[in-house]
Motif scaffolding. Structure first.
Motif, PDB file in Angstrom:
ATOM      1  N   ASN A 118      12.241  -3.588  10.022  1.00 20.93           N
ATOM      2  CA  ASN A 118      11.126  -3.309   9.131  1.00 20.93           C
ATOM      3  C   ASN A 118      10.904  -4.443   8.140  1.00 20.93           C
ATOM      4  O   ASN A 118       9.766  -4.776   7.819  1.00 20.93           O
ATOM      5  CB  ASN A 118      11.346  -1.994   8.379  1.00 20.93           C
ATOM      6  N   GLN A 173       7.900   1.318   9.876  1.00 23.05           N
ATOM      7  CA  GLN A 173       8.116   2.014  11.146  1.00 23.05           C
ATOM      8  C   GLN A 173       9.380   2.855  11.019  1.00 23.05           C
ATOM      9  O   GLN A 173      10.479   2.311  11.088  1.00 23.05           O
ATOM     10  CB  GLN A 173       8.286   1.001  12.277  1.00 23.05           C
ATOM     11  N   ALA A 185       4.110   9.370  -4.800  1.00 26.25           N
ATOM     12  CA  ALA A 185       4.585  10.305  -3.769  1.00 26.25           C
ATOM     13  C   ALA A 185       6.075  10.621  -3.922  1.00 26.25           C
ATOM     14  O   ALA A 185       6.677  11.210  -3.030  1.00 26.25           O
ATOM     15  CB  ALA A 185       4.306   9.717  -2.388  1.00 26.25           C
ATOM     16  N   GLY A 206      13.039   7.413  -0.452  1.00 22.93           N
ATOM     17  CA  GLY A 206      11.674   6.933  -0.706  1.00 22.93           C
ATOM     18  C   GLY A 206      11.653   5.734  -1.651  1.00 22.93           C
ATOM     19  O   GLY A 206      10.905   4.780  -1.445  1.00 22.93           O
ATOM     20  N   ARG A 208      12.871   2.640   0.137  1.00 23.77           N
ATOM     21  CA  ARG A 208      11.847   2.126   1.069  1.00 23.77           C
ATOM     22  C   ARG A 208      10.781   1.342   0.318  1.00 23.77           C
ATOM     23  O   ARG A 208      10.305   0.306   0.768  1.00 23.77           O
ATOM     24  CB  ARG A 208      11.206   3.285   1.835  1.00 23.77           C
ATOM     25  N   GLN A 209      10.433   1.852  -0.855  1.00 21.99           N
ATOM     26  CA  GLN A 209       9.476   1.137  -1.707  1.00 21.99           C
ATOM     27  C   GLN A 209      10.054  -0.236  -2.076  1.00 21.99           C
ATOM     28  O   GLN A 209       9.356  -1.250  -2.029  1.00 21.99           O
ATOM     29  CB  GLN A 209       9.240   1.975  -2.975  1.00 21.99           C
ATOM     30  N   TYR A 231       0.842  -1.194   0.000  1.00 23.69           N
ATOM     31  CA  TYR A 231       0.000   0.000   0.000  1.00 23.69           C
ATOM     32  C   TYR A 231       0.873   1.237   0.000  1.00 23.69           C
ATOM     33  O   TYR A 231       2.066   1.170   0.298  1.00 23.69           O
ATOM     34  CB  TYR A 231      -0.937  -0.008   1.210  1.00 23.69           C
ATOM     35  N   GLN A 232       0.230   2.359  -0.321  1.00 25.25           N
ATOM     36  CA  GLN A 232       0.989   3.588  -0.486  1.00 25.25           C
ATOM     37  C   GLN A 232       1.788   3.987   0.753  1.00 25.25           C
ATOM     38  O   GLN A 232       2.891   4.490   0.633  1.00 25.25           O
ATOM     39  CB  GLN A 232       0.032   4.709  -0.858  1.00 25.25           C
ATOM     40  N   ASP A 233       1.238   3.751   1.924  1.00 26.96           N
ATOM     41  CA  ASP A 233       1.964   4.168   3.134  1.00 26.96           C
ATOM     42  C   ASP A 233       3.075   3.177   3.487  1.00 26.96           C
ATOM     43  O   ASP A 233       3.850   3.422   4.409  1.00 26.96           O
ATOM     44  CB  ASP A 233       0.995   4.339   4.307  1.00 26.96           C
ATOM     45  N   LEU A 234       3.161   2.069   2.776  1.00 23.98           N
ATOM     46  CA  LEU A 234       4.214   1.046   2.915  1.00 23.98           C
ATOM     47  C   LEU A 234       4.227   0.311   4.249  1.00 23.98           C
ATOM     48  O   LEU A 234       4.955  -0.653   4.411  1.00 23.98           O
ATOM     49  CB  LEU A 234       5.614   1.636   2.693  1.00 23.98           C
ATOM     50  N   ALA A 235       3.442   0.778   5.215  1.00 24.47           N
ATOM     51  CA  ALA A 235       3.396   0.148   6.539  1.00 24.47           C
ATOM     52  C   ALA A 235       4.793  -0.064   7.123  1.00 24.47           C
ATOM     53  O   ALA A 235       5.151  -1.157   7.554  1.00 24.47           O
ATOM     54  CB  ALA A 235       2.625  -1.174   6.467  1.00 24.47           C
TER      55      ALA A 235
END
Ligand SMILES: Nc1ncnc2c1ncn2[C@@H]1O[C@H](COP(=O)(O)OP(=O)(O)OP(=O)(O)O)[C@@H](O)[C@H]1O
Ligand SMILES: [Mg+2]
Length: 261
Positions: free
Chosen positions: A104, A96, A176, A149, A152-153, A90-94
């Motif tokens: 993570n 921490q 984003a 970013g 992280r993706q 999902y976009q927020d990548l879940a």
């Protein structure tokens, strides 16, 4: 590239989903093959998120079937879908942000050694899995917040694959990000495609990204499939015009309805 004649890894047949009297999806058929990127396109409210929520067990369809490797399946929960190999990023990548890259990667699925976490092994796996997607993680004990970013993706993608995704759903993975990071994500997606084992569903508003990375396209418009086909079968500009035309027509229709009452 996988042959079109093979059984799709995941398929929807005649799926509808209603929210009260809102028709989010109507009679939608959709398929994605391993070793291919299927770009899912459509304007705001077209039904893209609803479609992936049906694929990932968040929404139960009101009509129609879900097939995995040609076998009809029902998901009652996201867990059911995950067990069958549906991995959704999902976009927020879940993620921490204050926890390490490794923590993570293993969030909620840590490897233990006796009563302790096996950090060495988890660090090693994190490094190896990220390297497979072209990212060299020098120090996986650093907070994930130190990564870009795009990286992280990639972590969210690597994690989904490591934990068994054979269908990888990416919800607007480039929206984003800045341009350079966007290209990084597209490169990662390309690498996953080249593994030739995973069906990738790539949701985007960006026609250019769809053109760059998509082997197939499915265009949704107002909950229906407007077009579906291979890269060379689809004329994107024509579709955009069709969609714009559709919107104008609907506007006119409602105007006429209003004047006739
Ligand atoms: N949980 C819900 N309850 C009620 N209506 C919903 C719900 N989820 C989606 N809808 C409606 O269903 C339609 C399709 O929405 P959906 O979020 O799937 O579109 P989308 O293509 O993902 O749009 P966007 O590009 O804005 O993310 C919209 O009219 C939306 O308002
Ligand atoms: Mg959406």
């Amino acid at each position: 590239m996988a042959q079109q004649t093979t059984t799709p890894t995941i398929q929807l047949k005649g799926v509808s989903k209603f929210f009260g009297n809102i028709i989010a999806l109507k009679d939608v058929s959709f398929k994605a093959h391993k070793g291919q990127v299927t770009a899912l396109l459509g304007d705001n409210g077209a039904g893209k998120s609803t479609l992936i929520k049906v694929l990932s067990g968040v929404h139960i369809p009101d009509e129609g079937d879900i097939l995995i490797d040609g076998i009809p399946t029902t998901f009652k929960t996201p867990r059911d879908a995950a067990v069958l190999g549906i991995g959704t990023v999902y976009q927020d990548l879940a993620l921490q942000p204050l926890m390490s890259v490794t923590r993570n990667f293993f969030l909620g699925r840590e490897i233990s050694k006796g009563v302790f976490l096996d950090m060495n092994r988890m660090n090693e796996i994190t490094r190896t899995e990220m390297a497979k997607l072209g990212i060299d993680v020098a120090d996986p004990t650093q907070p994930i917040g130190t990564m870009s970013g795009g990286q992280r993706q990639t972590l969210a993608i690597a994690r989904a694959i490591y934990f068994g995704a054979k269908v990888l759903i990416l919800d607007e993975p480039t929206s984003a990000l800045g341009q350079k990071q966007q290209l990084e994500v597209l490169r990662t997606v390309n690498q996953v495609r080249e593994m030739n084992e995973i069906a990738i569903i790539f949701i985007t508003h960006n026609d250019m990204h769809a053109r760059l990375i998509g082997d197939r396209y499915t265009f949704l418009n107002r909950g229906r499939v407007l077009a579906d086909g291979d890269r060379d079968e689809i004329d994107m500009d024509n579709l955009r015009a069709l969609m714009a035309g559709g919107a104008e027509l609907a506007e006119l229709e409602s105007e006429f309805q209003n004047t006739s009452t």
